[in-house]
Design a protein around this motif. Structure first.
Motif, short mmCIF file in Angstrom:
data_model
loop_
_atom_site.label_atom_id
_atom_site.label_comp_id
_atom_site.label_asym_id
_atom_site.label_seq_id
_atom_site.Cartn_x
_atom_site.Cartn_y
_atom_site.Cartn_z
N GLN A 81 0.29 -6.95 -5.61
CA GLN A 81 0.99 -5.84 -4.96
C GLN A 81 0.89 -4.55 -5.75
O GLN A 81 0.86 -3.45 -5.17
N SER A 91 -8.38 -6.20 0.58
CA SER A 91 -7.19 -5.36 0.52
C SER A 91 -6.12 -6.14 -0.22
O SER A 91 -6.26 -7.35 -0.45
N ARG A 92 -5.03 -5.48 -0.57
CA ARG A 92 -3.93 -6.20 -1.21
C ARG A 92 -3.31 -7.20 -0.24
O ARG A 92 -2.94 -8.31 -0.63
N ALA A 93 -3.20 -6.81 1.02
CA ALA A 93 -2.63 -7.72 2.02
C ALA A 93 -3.50 -8.97 2.17
O ALA A 93 -2.99 -10.09 2.25
N GLU A 123 -2.78 -3.33 4.15
CA GLU A 123 -1.47 -2.71 3.97
C GLU A 123 -1.58 -1.20 4.19
O GLU A 123 -2.65 -0.61 4.00
N SER A 124 -0.49 -0.59 4.57
CA SER A 124 -0.47 0.85 4.80
C SER A 124 -0.25 1.58 3.48
O SER A 124 0.25 1.00 2.50
N ALA A 126 2.09 3.64 2.91
CA ALA A 126 3.54 3.58 2.67
C ALA A 126 3.92 2.26 2.01
O ALA A 126 4.80 2.23 1.13
N GLN A 127 3.27 1.16 2.41
CA GLN A 127 3.56 -0.14 1.81
C GLN A 127 3.11 -0.17 0.35
O GLN A 127 3.80 -0.69 -0.52
N ARG A 128 1.92 0.40 0.06
CA ARG A 128 1.46 0.46 -1.32
C ARG A 128 2.42 1.27 -2.18
O ARG A 128 2.71 0.89 -3.31
N ARG A 130 5.64 1.66 -1.75
CA ARG A 130 6.86 0.86 -1.99
C ARG A 130 6.60 -0.22 -3.04
O ARG A 130 7.43 -0.45 -3.93
N TRP A 131 5.48 -0.90 -2.93
CA TRP A 131 5.16 -1.94 -3.90
C TRP A 131 5.06 -1.36 -5.31
O TRP A 131 5.60 -1.92 -6.26
N GLN A 134 8.41 -0.36 -6.74
CA GLN A 134 9.24 -1.52 -7.06
C GLN A 134 8.74 -2.25 -8.30
O GLN A 134 9.53 -2.70 -9.13
#
Length: 233
Positions: A81, A91-93, A123-124, A126-128, A130-131, A134
């Motif tokens: 992530q 991709s990370r996903a 992943e988008s 925005a998701q990257r 957030r990861w 975090q």
């Protein structure tokens, strides 16, 4: 500081990073690699195992990494992530989905047949973001302002402020962490950062800031913030 000196900052990576931050050079271009020690919940023993393993040969892909280390499931998830395996999968996903297949199979050597399985959607941005916030404590591959640029009103780029002395302007940016040495905060747009004086908002939030570009006889320059508006992601 890296931004000010034109140094590229990169995510931690299993094939490049040490425990701490590492500065490398490619000709005249410097790159600062985040350390694997920045990855949340990654044990020091796991970091040493990763670094020692790649000294023999770089990791080719996820299964190679899993087969040569004793990473716990959470450690592997956080590495993926945070971008530490970027380039070793589509991709990370997709790499996360492959890690789950390995976990269910019980071994990285166990092959799975995915005939007819739909491709994993990447992943988008925005998701990257957030990861990375975090797990690393800050975004690196995505700057928060990039996610809202398409809906920003007219504003003055931070790099153009020296041409606006004393004028009331509206700028866009995100608060960067760090102390300015007084009351205020660092404001960056991904290319330039300045000092804004006023109450500091939470870090990494996209902002519209209205104020005046001021200076003193000693050469200090700052944006005197009069209004700070948060922009939802």
């Amino acid at each position: 500081e890296a931004l000010r000196w034109g140094i590229a900052v990169r995510l931690p990576h299993v094939n490049r990073s040490e425990i701490e931050f590492t500065l490398t050079w490619d000709g005249d271009q410097a790159t600062l690699w985040m350390g694997l020690g920045q990855v949340r919940d990654l044990r020091r023993s796991s970091i040493r195992e990763i670094v020692d393993g790649r000294a023999r040969r770089p990791y080719a892909d996820l299964r190679d990494l899993v087969g040569r280390t004793q990473l716990q499931p959470k450690e592997l998830t956080h590495l993926i992530q945070s971008g530490a395996l970027d380039g070793l999968g589509d991709s990370r996903a997709a790499t996360l989905a492959e890690a789950e297949e390995i976990r269910q199979a019980g071994s990285a050597l166990q092959l799975t047949f995915d005939l007819g399985q739909p491709a994993v959607r990447p992943e988008s941005p925005a998701q990257r973001l957030r990861w990375e916030q975090q797990i690393l404590g800050q975004p690196v591959s995505v700057f928060p302002l990039d996610l809202v640029r398409h809906r920003l009103p007219a504003h003055v780029p931070l790099g153009h402020l020296p041409a606006q002395p004393g004028r009331r302007v509206t700028v866009a940016g995100a608060r960067l962490p760090g102390w300015t040495g007084g009351q205020g905060f660092f404001l960056g747009d991904g290319e330039t950062f300045i000092v804004a004086r006023g109450e500091a908002p939470s870090p990494w939030l996209p902002l519209l800031v209205r104020g005046r570009w001021l200076g003193d006889e000693w050469g200090a320059r700052w944006l005197q913030a009069e209004n700070v508006q948060k922009i939802g992601l």
